[in-house]
Design a protein around this motif. Structure first.
Motif, PDB file in Angstrom:
ATOM      1  N   ILE A  15      -0.912 -10.420  16.630  1.00 58.03           N
ATOM      2  CA  ILE A  15      -0.370 -11.092  15.442  1.00 58.03           C
ATOM      3  C   ILE A  15       1.108 -11.425  15.659  1.00 58.03           C
ATOM      4  CG2 ILE A  15       0.249 -10.746  13.014  1.00 58.03           C
ATOM      5  CD1 ILE A  15      -2.404  -9.028  12.886  1.00 58.03           C
ATOM      6  N   LEU A  19       2.940 -15.020  15.624  1.00 57.87           N
ATOM      7  CA  LEU A  19       4.080 -15.364  14.758  1.00 57.87           C
ATOM      8  C   LEU A  19       5.217 -15.965  15.571  1.00 57.87           C
ATOM      9  CD1 LEU A  19       4.350 -12.191  12.499  1.00 57.87           C
ATOM     10  CD2 LEU A  19       3.627 -14.467  11.810  1.00 57.87           C
ATOM     11  N   SER A  56       1.595  -2.214   9.551  1.00 59.94           N
ATOM     12  CA  SER A  56       1.016  -3.558   9.504  1.00 59.94           C
ATOM     13  C   SER A  56      -0.180  -3.567   8.553  1.00 59.94           C
ATOM     14  CB  SER A  56       0.590  -3.990  10.901  1.00 59.94           C
ATOM     15  OG  SER A  56       1.721  -4.187  11.712  1.00 59.94           O
ATOM     16  N   GLY A  57      -0.660  -4.764   8.264  1.00 57.65           N
ATOM     17  CA  GLY A  57      -1.829  -4.908   7.400  1.00 57.65           C
ATOM     18  C   GLY A  57      -1.471  -5.343   5.992  1.00 57.65           C
ATOM     19  N   HIS A  58      -0.203  -5.645   5.762  1.00 56.20           N
ATOM     20  CA  HIS A  58       0.239  -6.022   4.413  1.00 56.20           C
ATOM     21  C   HIS A  58       0.770  -7.446   4.345  1.00 56.20           C
ATOM     22  CE1 HIS A  58      -0.183  -1.815   3.388  1.00 56.20           C
ATOM     23  NE2 HIS A  58       0.705  -1.466   4.310  1.00 56.20           N
ATOM     24  N   MET A  59       0.462  -8.263   5.311  1.00 58.89           N
ATOM     25  CA  MET A  59       1.073  -9.594   5.354  1.00 58.89           C
ATOM     26  C   MET A  59       0.881 -10.370   4.059  1.00 58.89           C
ATOM     27  SD  MET A  59       0.542 -11.118   9.196  1.00 58.89           S
ATOM     28  CE  MET A  59       1.404 -12.643   8.853  1.00 58.89           C
ATOM     29  N   PRO A  60       1.929 -11.096   3.604  1.00 56.47           N
ATOM     30  CA  PRO A  60       3.216 -11.258   4.254  1.00 56.47           C
ATOM     31  C   PRO A  60       4.162 -10.081   4.076  1.00 56.47           C
ATOM     32  CG  PRO A  60       3.211 -12.460   2.206  1.00 56.47           C
ATOM     33  CD  PRO A  60       1.831 -11.884   2.362  1.00 56.47           C
ATOM     34  N   GLY A 264      -5.567  -9.248  -1.112  1.00 61.77           N
ATOM     35  CA  GLY A 264      -6.145  -9.791   0.115  1.00 61.77           C
ATOM     36  C   GLY A 264      -7.333 -10.700  -0.129  1.00 61.77           C
ATOM     37  N   ALA A 265      -8.378 -10.162  -0.720  1.00 55.53           N
ATOM     38  CA  ALA A 265      -9.627 -10.925  -0.831  1.00 55.53           C
ATOM     39  C   ALA A 265      -9.815 -11.574  -2.198  1.00 55.53           C
ATOM     40  CB  ALA A 265     -10.818 -10.013  -0.544  1.00 55.53           C
ATOM     41  N   GLU A 296      -0.297 -14.082  -2.971  1.00 55.68           N
ATOM     42  CA  GLU A 296      -0.387 -12.902  -2.108  1.00 55.68           C
ATOM     43  C   GLU A 296       0.991 -12.621  -1.520  1.00 55.68           C
ATOM     44  OE1 GLU A 296      -3.587 -13.440   0.656  1.00 55.68           O
ATOM     45  OE2 GLU A 296      -5.101 -13.272  -0.914  1.00 55.68           O
ATOM     46  N   THR A 299      -0.117  -7.342   0.732  1.00 53.86           N
ATOM     47  CA  THR A 299      -1.575  -7.199   0.710  1.00 53.86           C
ATOM     48  C   THR A 299      -2.015  -5.907   1.396  1.00 53.86           C
ATOM     49  OG1 THR A 299      -1.864  -8.354   2.799  1.00 53.86           O
ATOM     50  CG2 THR A 299      -1.825  -9.710   0.801  1.00 53.86           C
ATOM     51  N   LEU A 301      -4.815  -5.885   3.912  1.00 49.25           N
ATOM     52  CA  LEU A 301      -5.862  -6.565   4.680  1.00 49.25           C
ATOM     53  C   LEU A 301      -6.815  -7.273   3.720  1.00 49.25           C
ATOM     54  CD1 LEU A 301      -6.331  -3.947   7.540  1.00 49.25           C
ATOM     55  CD2 LEU A 301      -5.332  -6.229   7.751  1.00 49.25           C
ATOM     56  N   GLU A 302      -8.109  -6.957   3.783  1.00 43.08           N
ATOM     57  CA  GLU A 302      -9.060  -7.711   2.961  1.00 43.08           C
ATOM     58  C   GLU A 302      -9.488  -6.942   1.718  1.00 43.08           C
ATOM     59  OE1 GLU A 302      -9.637  -6.079   5.562  1.00 43.08           O
ATOM     60  OE2 GLU A 302     -11.698  -5.376   5.734  1.00 43.08           O
ATOM     61  N   PHE A 329       7.087 -17.520   5.192  1.00 49.56           N
ATOM     62  CA  PHE A 329       6.077 -17.062   4.242  1.00 49.56           C
ATOM     63  C   PHE A 329       6.522 -17.115   2.796  1.00 49.56           C
ATOM     64  CE2 PHE A 329       5.511 -15.040   8.288  1.00 49.56           C
ATOM     65  CZ  PHE A 329       4.171 -15.232   8.530  1.00 49.56           C
TER      66      PHE A 329
END
Lengths: 336, 336
Positions: A15, A19, A56-60, A264-265, A296, A299, A301-302, A329
């Protein structure tokens, strides 16, 4: 597991590589492992550098808020894991413009430990460090232990206000004071409808039966305060809004910023349904919504779900929200 | 069904109500039923007005692209259903600044029918109308029947280029020519991992066994060109990129814009993984990526999946992409 990934072990590094390919005008790596990223124009001499970081896993979340009028650098951990103190220290050196560095991050044990270690390393090299630990999640601890609360989507307002202050040349003391005020004025609560699956683990972070929701859930799936049958958008908005407005206890007539954040989802359409009823309830409380954010921002992830954040404004914070900000972002401000 | 909604029948109207509460500086209703929305400053005398429209459920698709340097108005249908000709006609009148109106929308039967009817109504009132029907989805028909293809995420580039041309005062003929060129230069293909559930129906639009993917899927769940075991991000990026690059057949050395679009439930992290490999393959083909877009631009409620779009640039289109644009959902341009 319905994920568009390659090797789960390479998830974060791929990732970051992406970027750097997509946004070379905005960000550059500060370390060989690329786990510390900074603004392309860092360091800015004479200006406070804001460093954030987290899993990680909270983008943005986190790395999306490195930009003009925002943070100057970020240390990037593995999924839902703190970055190392070395990565934070490298980001610190790379943004140091001899006006001090402010650490701003969410209140999670690993992050606190590693940022504190990095602060020691930086101060040993003569860099002034101040720290604001973000604690906006009202579901994570009662009001009389507000300092124990976790940091969640309110980080957007902390980054925005502190970043605008740093950009205009405020001192480290002032940037830290403003950031602490933004945090103290923020209240957030979330709702989860389905869990996140961690790429490396391949398993859900929690389970939730079909047709149920969890109010107060954290952005890593930390348990909330109420689990029950899924309710309507209006009922969910009411549960959350009443709690955060009550906890904030702002005087009638106050101006606030309102952020409805998707985890996320959850589609943008559903976030607007939450916004609609939350905005009505806030108006019913005699508060005036000066700025609205729906989308968002931080986040998990999903994960399906959302959070609602309100920040009590004063003239200083409102002017800082209105200042220009931009990253790949996030763009904000009346000027941009 | 894990949805944050109220009465499914009120889904679209409640979202519109919410948008009007959240973004009153940007948009205003042009009809009593609020199913036609226009820029807050519409009509702009002497400038071409661009009207788009389509079914709901694609946010920020359609109504998110009403703004400065973008579309002037939108007609909002029910979920996955065309708006009515009357709603389109009302949007047309509301944006008419006596320089003509351009209709830009995706190639779906109901939309074509209703926009054509609206064009007749508008022309009977002396408003010049031109139409560009968007057809960027390569999976929906072979190249020798390109006019039969559906319109998907390439709409973002069509709105951006035509909108910038309208904003600078180009004639209706020029705005239509530019929009048609943007569409002719766009190629998109998608992948679906899980279906959408329509709020009113409460049922999935299609079924896909756990662990499978569908390449070439449409934004309403239209069948794709390949269904099989879920593959890696790189393998998916390769399947799609090779097909769209092959179909576009741009000369080596050409400049392109690249858009990786999330369909709803797929995290930004995964979109960047697709971007990473797609960008590499495009470079390997001797093409130069001049502008990159990664995020949710045209969705399908909570469908998991993504699409990849490339647009072949020339100096005219690239300058129009670089022009400022802003709406509550989309900001672009080197200036903004």
């Amino acid at each position: 597991m319905k994920k568009i990934i390659n090797n789960p072990e390479a998830f974060v590094d791929e990732i970051i590589e992406s970027l750097l390919i997509a946004h070379p005008k905005w960000i550059k790596p500060a370390t060989e492992d690329k786990r510390a990223l900074v603004r392309a124009d860092a360091p800015t001499q004479g200006r406070v550098g804001i460093v954030t970081g987290g899993g990680s896993g909270h983008m943005p979340g986190f790395l999306g808020y490195v930009g003009e009028g925002l943070c100057a650098g970020v240390a990037v951990g593995n999924v839902f894991s703190s970055p190392s103190s070395e990565q934070i220290f490298e980001a610190t050196k790379a943004v140091n413009g001899d006006a001090g560095v402010l650490y701003v991050y969410g209140n999670y044990g690993g992050d606190v430990l590693n940022f504190d270690l990095a602060a020691d390393l930086a101060e040993a090299e003569g860099i002034d460090i101040k720290t604001v630990v973000l604690t906006d999640d009202v579901a994570s601890a009662p009001k009389d232990r507000a300092a124990d609360r976790r940091g969640v989507a309110g980080m957007v307002f902390a980054f925005k206000c502190a970043g605008a202050a740093a950009e205009r040349g405020d001192s480290l003391d002032d940037v830290a004071r403003i950031c602490a005020k933004a945090n103290a004025n923020c209240r957030t609560m979330g709702v989860g409808l389905s869990p996140t699956i961690l790429p490396a683990a391949g398993k859900p972070t929690f389970t939730l039966p079909e047709g149920e929701m969890e109010i107060g859930i954290g952005i890593h799936g930390e348990p909330g305060t109420h689990r029950g049958k899924l309710e309507s958008a209006d009922a969910i908005a009411e549960r959350i809004t009443k709690q955060i407005v009550g906890d904030l206890a702002a005087p009638k007539g106050s101006r606030v910023a309102l952020l409805v954040n998707g985890l996320g989802a959850t589609p943008l359409e559903e976030l607007y349904l939450l916004y609609r009823h939350s905005a009505k309830l806030i108006a019913d409380e005699g508060l005036k919504i000066a700025r609205s954010y729906v989308g968002e921002y931080v986040t998990s992830l999903e994960m399906a779900g959302a959070s609602i954040t309100i920040m009590l404004l004063d003239d200083e914070l409102e002017a800082l929200l209105e200042a220009p900000a931009r990253s790949p972002f996030f763009r904000d401000g009346t000027e941009s």
